[in-house]
Design a protein around this motif. Structure first.
Motif, PDB file in Angstrom:
ATOM      1  N   LEU A  33      64.199  43.755  94.207  1.00 17.21           N
ATOM      2  CA  LEU A  33      64.585  43.897  93.445  1.00 17.21           C
ATOM      3  C   LEU A  33      65.666  42.586  94.365  1.00 17.21           C
ATOM      4  CD1 LEU A  33      65.931  47.129  92.826  1.00 17.21           C
ATOM      5  CD2 LEU A  33      64.988  45.961  91.322  1.00 17.21           C
ATOM      6  N   ARG A  34      65.955  42.106  95.130  1.00 20.90           N
ATOM      7  CA  ARG A  34      66.515  40.526  95.267  1.00 20.90           C
ATOM      8  C   ARG A  34      65.884  39.491  95.040  1.00 20.90           C
ATOM      9  NH1 ARG A  34      67.531  42.273 101.061  1.00 20.90           N
ATOM     10  NH2 ARG A  34      69.233  43.352 100.307  1.00 20.90           N
ATOM     11  N   ALA A  35      64.861  39.856  94.862  1.00 15.01           N
ATOM     12  CA  ALA A  35      63.990  38.591  94.977  1.00 15.01           C
ATOM     13  C   ALA A  35      63.941  38.350  92.959  1.00 15.01           C
ATOM     14  CB  ALA A  35      62.795  38.635  95.136  1.00 15.01           C
ATOM     15  N   PHE A  36      63.919  39.399  92.161  1.00 13.38           N
ATOM     16  CA  PHE A  36      64.080  39.480  91.074  1.00 13.38           C
ATOM     17  C   PHE A  36      65.079  38.600  90.807  1.00 13.38           C
ATOM     18  CE2 PHE A  36      66.285  41.815  87.900  1.00 13.38           C
ATOM     19  CZ  PHE A  36      65.490  40.794  86.139  1.00 13.38           C
ATOM     20  N   VAL A  37      66.800  39.510  91.745  1.00 13.45           N
ATOM     21  CA  VAL A  37      67.777  39.171  90.495  1.00 13.45           C
ATOM     22  C   VAL A  37      67.629  37.816  91.572  1.00 13.45           C
ATOM     23  CG1 VAL A  37      70.399  39.404  91.582  1.00 13.45           C
ATOM     24  CG2 VAL A  37      68.823  41.465  90.784  1.00 13.45           C
ATOM     25  N   ALA A  38      67.678  37.181  92.258  1.00 11.24           N
ATOM     26  CA  ALA A  38      67.841  35.806  92.850  1.00 11.24           C
ATOM     27  C   ALA A  38      66.913  34.912  91.554  1.00 11.24           C
ATOM     28  CB  ALA A  38      66.841  35.072  94.114  1.00 11.24           C
ATOM     29  N   VAL A  39      65.992  34.996  91.153  1.00  8.55           N
ATOM     30  CA  VAL A  39      64.847  34.541  89.835  1.00  8.55           C
ATOM     31  C   VAL A  39      65.657  34.434  88.698  1.00  8.55           C
ATOM     32  CG1 VAL A  39      63.241  33.685  88.447  1.00  8.55           C
ATOM     33  CG2 VAL A  39      63.388  34.965  91.638  1.00  8.55           C
ATOM     34  N   TYR A  40      66.098  35.621  88.562  1.00  7.33           N
ATOM     35  CA  TYR A  40      67.074  35.394  87.296  1.00  7.33           C
ATOM     36  C   TYR A  40      68.452  34.704  87.053  1.00  7.33           C
ATOM     37  CZ  TYR A  40      68.921  37.529  83.148  1.00  7.33           C
ATOM     38  OH  TYR A  40      69.819  38.386  81.320  1.00  7.33           O
ATOM     39  N   ASP A  41      69.279  35.051  88.207  1.00  5.90           N
ATOM     40  CA  ASP A  41      70.467  33.791  88.392  1.00  5.90           C
ATOM     41  C   ASP A  41      69.987  32.760  87.999  1.00  5.90           C
ATOM     42  OD1 ASP A  41      72.633  35.476  88.695  1.00  5.90           O
ATOM     43  OD2 ASP A  41      73.085  35.271  90.898  1.00  5.90           O
ATOM     44  N   VAL A  42      69.149  32.176  89.189  1.00  5.69           N
ATOM     45  CA  VAL A  42      69.200  30.472  88.448  1.00  5.69           C
ATOM     46  C   VAL A  42      67.964  30.083  88.119  1.00  5.69           C
ATOM     47  CG1 VAL A  42      70.062  30.254  91.158  1.00  5.69           C
ATOM     48  CG2 VAL A  42      67.501  30.129  91.146  1.00  5.69           C
ATOM     49  N   GLY A  43      66.842  31.225  86.972  1.00  8.44           N
ATOM     50  CA  GLY A  43      65.836  30.664  86.723  1.00  8.44           C
ATOM     51  C   GLY A  43      64.986  29.499  86.723  1.00  8.44           C
ATOM     52  N   SER A  44      64.402  30.006  88.436  1.00  9.54           N
ATOM     53  CA  SER A  44      63.585  28.951  88.927  1.00  9.54           C
ATOM     54  C   SER A  44      62.977  29.528  89.838  1.00  9.54           C
ATOM     55  CB  SER A  44      64.574  27.696  89.220  1.00  9.54           C
ATOM     56  OG  SER A  44      63.609  27.064  89.994  1.00  9.54           O
ATOM     57  N   PHE A  45      61.749  29.847  90.750  1.00 12.44           N
ATOM     58  CA  PHE A  45      61.350  30.919  91.812  1.00 12.44           C
ATOM     59  C   PHE A  45      62.175  29.257  92.765  1.00 12.44           C
ATOM     60  CE2 PHE A  45      58.847  33.217  88.867  1.00 12.44           C
ATOM     61  CZ  PHE A  45      58.951  34.636  89.073  1.00 12.44           C
TER      62      PHE A  45
END
Length: 181
Positions: A33-45
């Motif tokens: 979930l932390r990984a998902f939130v980070a990607v969603y937050d910044v829009g970039s892997f």
């Protein structure tokens, strides 16, 4: 491993009737979930991987694992762009604040290396307090200045729970009649 297709083997009984708990979703790893939130937050892997301090491939596998566990696509990926799906938006709105709160809770925990702090409530007999405890408390507070020691010296019995006592020192020639002191 439970797949969610059959009821959990967790039985209950009410008024002689037996049943099963309703099926629940399997647990999800907080790191996914932390990984998902980070990607969603910044829009970039790539940017999210840098922010989290992990390789981009690890972050990508984490999000793919979450997508597989949830059975939904969270991001549309191309070589140039990452777009969040409706499912990703819905999930982000539901979990982002909880993930942030969990991270804050974990970061607020005291280090195991951190010196003790707070209030230590001690009760002892008057004689023991005057002869032994006073010097011991002075040495203890010198070593651990963040600890405030409240010493309650009394010959009477004390209710440890009611008085919120951490340490009680009493001497008895015979066994105590109850464990509350």
């Amino acid at each position: 491993q439970w797949t969610g297709e059959t009821p959990l083997p967790c039985a209950w009984m009410v008024a002689g009737r037996r049943g099963y708990w309703p099926p629940m979703a399997p647990p999800v790893d907080l790191n996914l979930l932390r990984a998902f939130v980070a990607v969603y937050d910044v829009g970039s892997f790539s940017v999210a991987a840098t922010k989290l301090g992990v390789p981009r491939s690890t972050l990508s596998r984490s999000v793919a694992t979450l997508e597989e566990q949830l059975g939904v696509t969270l991001f549309q990926r191309t070589t140039r762009r990452v777009s969040a799906t409706d499912a990703a938006s819905a999930l982000f709105n539901r979990v982002a604040s909880h993930v942030a709160a969990m991270d804050a809770s974990f970061s607020d925990l005291p280090d195991s290396e951190e010196a003790p702090s707070g209030t230590l409530r001690v009760t002892a007999t008057v004689d023991f307090g005057a002869m032994v405890l006073a010097e011991a408390v002075a040495r203890f507070t010198q070593r651990y200045p963040k600890v405030h020691v409240e010493a309650r010296l009394s010959m009477s019995m004390v209710d440890l729970v009611k008085e919120n006592i951490d340490v009680a020192i009493r001497f008895a020639g015979k066994p105590l009649r109850d464990s509350t002191l």
